[in-house]
Design a protein around this motif. Structure first.
Motif, PDB file in Angstrom:
ATOM      1  N   LEU A 142       0.669  -1.065   0.041  1.00 33.66           N
ATOM      2  CA  LEU A 142      -0.081  -0.227  -0.081  1.00 33.66           C
ATOM      3  C   LEU A 142       0.882   1.187   0.017  1.00 33.66           C
ATOM      4  O   LEU A 142       0.303   2.255   0.267  1.00 33.66           O
ATOM      5  CB  LEU A 142      -0.927  -0.066   1.248  1.00 33.66           C
ATOM      6  CG  LEU A 142      -2.046  -0.888   1.154  1.00 33.66           C
ATOM      7  CD1 LEU A 142      -2.749  -1.067   2.621  1.00 33.66           C
ATOM      8  CD2 LEU A 142      -3.168  -0.275   0.417  1.00 33.66           C
ATOM      9  N   THR A 188       1.530  -5.926   4.228  1.00 26.54           N
ATOM     10  CA  THR A 188       0.567  -6.352   3.183  1.00 26.54           C
ATOM     11  C   THR A 188       1.411  -6.568   1.951  1.00 26.54           C
ATOM     12  O   THR A 188       2.362  -5.634   1.593  1.00 26.54           O
ATOM     13  CB  THR A 188      -0.482  -5.431   2.790  1.00 26.54           C
ATOM     14  OG1 THR A 188      -0.875  -5.937   1.498  1.00 26.54           O
ATOM     15  CG2 THR A 188      -0.223  -4.144   2.756  1.00 26.54           C
ATOM     16  N   GLU A 230     -10.047  -1.476   0.371  1.00 25.67           N
ATOM     17  CA  GLU A 230      -9.104  -1.897  -0.704  1.00 25.67           C
ATOM     18  C   GLU A 230      -9.319  -3.585  -0.887  1.00 25.67           C
ATOM     19  O   GLU A 230      -8.640  -4.095  -1.867  1.00 25.67           O
ATOM     20  CB  GLU A 230      -7.551  -2.226   0.120  1.00 25.67           C
ATOM     21  CG  GLU A 230      -6.841  -0.764   0.378  1.00 25.67           C
ATOM     22  CD  GLU A 230      -6.700   0.236  -0.719  1.00 25.67           C
ATOM     23  OE1 GLU A 230      -6.409  -0.158  -1.616  1.00 25.67           O
ATOM     24  OE2 GLU A 230      -6.893   1.509  -0.632  1.00 25.67           O
ATOM     25  N   GLU A 277      -5.146  -6.652  -1.005  1.00 27.16           N
ATOM     26  CA  GLU A 277      -4.126  -6.620   0.253  1.00 27.16           C
ATOM     27  C   GLU A 277      -4.090  -8.030   0.934  1.00 27.16           C
ATOM     28  O   GLU A 277      -5.276  -8.567   1.271  1.00 27.16           O
ATOM     29  CB  GLU A 277      -4.249  -5.340   1.131  1.00 27.16           C
ATOM     30  CG  GLU A 277      -4.466  -4.044   0.192  1.00 27.16           C
ATOM     31  CD  GLU A 277      -3.288  -3.899  -0.668  1.00 27.16           C
ATOM     32  OE1 GLU A 277      -1.947  -4.122  -0.227  1.00 27.16           O
ATOM     33  OE2 GLU A 277      -3.419  -3.254  -1.611  1.00 27.16           O
TER      34      GLU A 277
END
Ligand code: GAL
Length: 452
Positions: A329, A361, A414, A418
């Motif tokens: 991210l 992530t 998201e 992720e």
């Protein structure tokens, strides 16, 4: 000494992110159901309808936790699974699910850590104004009593709110999270105050109805400043930034920590907000109610900001350099942030600390050999935990660490893009595959972190 002998090694997850079973056994809808089903609000229009189907697969998941050797598992309760309308009629099947989960954990020697609210407000309560309605403090207290009466014969550890900042600001100011509102700061303050009141009442409720000794905290996500150099000036600047009520507007840590831990909104923040701060919202006795004595401070931490001294403002933010270490991210990987945040918060608030979330992530997948190789997650955890160990060795009272997350899951707006899990989830087949980091963490727990 490195980590204390009885250090709590855990992993965490949250109801809407893993449970699925959105329409099973009488569950009511939450603001996240509505939001994720609204066009354009989540990546790929992903929803938590099925997620990891943990609701139906929890025994399999607890078996994996046991294999990992977890000492504790932190999960949140879906308010609308217990009270489909938010108040009133209780859904017995919902309570039974959490009771069975707790039994399964205890049978596996895993301590349950219950978070009462991790963002999935019952939609029915949103229709009644949600956090803007002051009655929410009583609604939350009623829900808390029901959960505590059902589980506190076996649960000792309670956390009221997870990341109030994210739920209130992302959900009601920027609109990036459910319920997707974009209110003014002045309006948002009332929401914050009502949530604080709800927290205070819930702490009282837990203590009043718990059947055994309760250990109570809450889980903010303060943003840490990391000094740019070893100089005393930069250290002071990073501390000032971290503890400030005005360094980042409403996102400043002081707004989210001082009322609950010190019984006051930050003076520098109030000054900076000027007329946007509705001082009349605070009634007699509110701040005492809000600042009930807690047993620990939970902290969620992923990243941080490098800070250096500045003559005029006291501190200056140093932008991350090109090519900085980052997660999928683009959050800055900054291992020292866990050390400095623990240090600054412990020095100021003097409460034992539990790291309630930390993790990375990545774009993991199952390799040809059937395994999931995630060396960067191992390296991330290794570096952050070394820094946490340093804090512990310096006498900062750190009681536990929870990896985020036990499973890959629904990462809010998201979606499923992720992957934060120690266990890979194939979202088509729901097959679970422990990643390399699962085995690494398992070994670390066996050694109580002494092999770091
Ligand atoms: C936290 C949140 C979790 C999880 C994590 C990773 O802010 O409490 O639910 O999503 O971040 O982004």
């Amino acid at each position: 000494m490195s980590f204390p002998k009885d250090f709590i090694w855990g992993a965490a997850a949250a109801s809407y992110q893993i449970e699925g079973a959105a329409h099973e056994d009488g569950r009511g809808l939450s603001v996240w159901d509505t939001f994720s089903h609204t066009e354009g609000k989540t990546k790929n229009q992903d929803t938590g309808d099925i997620a990891c189907d943990h609701y139906n697969k929890f025994r399999e998941d607890v078996a994996l936790m046991k294999q990992l050797g977890l000492k504790a598992y932190r999960f949140s309760i879906s308010w609308s699974r217990i009270l489909p309308d938010g108040t009133g009629k209780i859904n017995k099947a919902g309570l039974q699910f959490y009771s069975d989960l707790v039994d399964e954990l205890i049978k596996s020697d895993i301590e349950p850590f219950v978070t009462l609210f991790h963002w999935d407000l019952p939609q029915e309560l949103q229709y009644r104004g949600g956090w803007a309605n002051i009655e929410i403090a009583d609604w939350f207290s009623e829900y808390t009593r029901i959960v505590v009466e059902a589980l506190s014969d076996r649960v000792s550890y309670w956390m009221t709110f997870n990341e109030p900042l994210c739920h209130i600001l992302l959900g009601h100011s920027t609109g990036y999270h459910a319920p997707g509102l974009t209110l003014s700061n002045r309006e948002v303050f009332r929401l914050i105050h009502h949530m604080n009141l709800a927290h205070g009442k819930a702490v009282q409720t837990i203590r009043k109805y718990a059947k055994k000794k309760s250990i109570v905290g809450f889980v903010p996500n303060p943003s840490p400043g990391v000094p740019a150099t070893d100089s005393q000036e930069d250290l002071d600047a990073a501390r000032a930034y971290t503890l400030s009520g005005s360094s980042r507007g409403l996102f400043s840590n002081g707004w989210w920590l001082d009322p609950i831990l010190l019984g006051q909104y930050p003076k520098d923040g109030i000054e900076a907000m000027g007329a946007d701060f509705p001082a009349d919202m605070i009634k007699d006795g509110d701040m005492e109610l809000i600042s009930q004595k807690l047993d620990f401070l939970g902290i969620n931490l992923y990243t941080g900001t490098v800070i250096k001294h500045d003559e005029i403002h006291g501190f200056e933010v140093c932008p991350a350099k090109n090519g900085y270490d980052q997660n999928a991210l683009k959050w800055h990987v900054l291992p020292e942030s866990i050390y400095y945040l623990s240090k600054f918060l412990y020095e100021k608030y003097k409460l034992p600390i539990i790291i309630a979330e930390n993790g990375l992530t990545l774009s993991d997948w199952v390799s040809l050999d059937g395994k999931v190789h995630d060396p960067n997650r191992i390296d991330y955890m290794h570096r952050y935990l070394k820094e946490l160990k340093k804090a512990s060795e310096e006498g900062i009272d750190i009681r536990g660490y929870f990896a985020w997350s036990i499973l890959d899951n629904f990462e809010w707006s998201e979606g499923y893009n992720e992957r934060f899990g120690l266990i890979h989830v194939d979202f088509n087949t729901l097959k679970r595959t422990p990643k390399d980091s699962f085995y690494w963490y398992s070994d670390l727990i066996k050694h109580n972190g002494n092999n770091l």
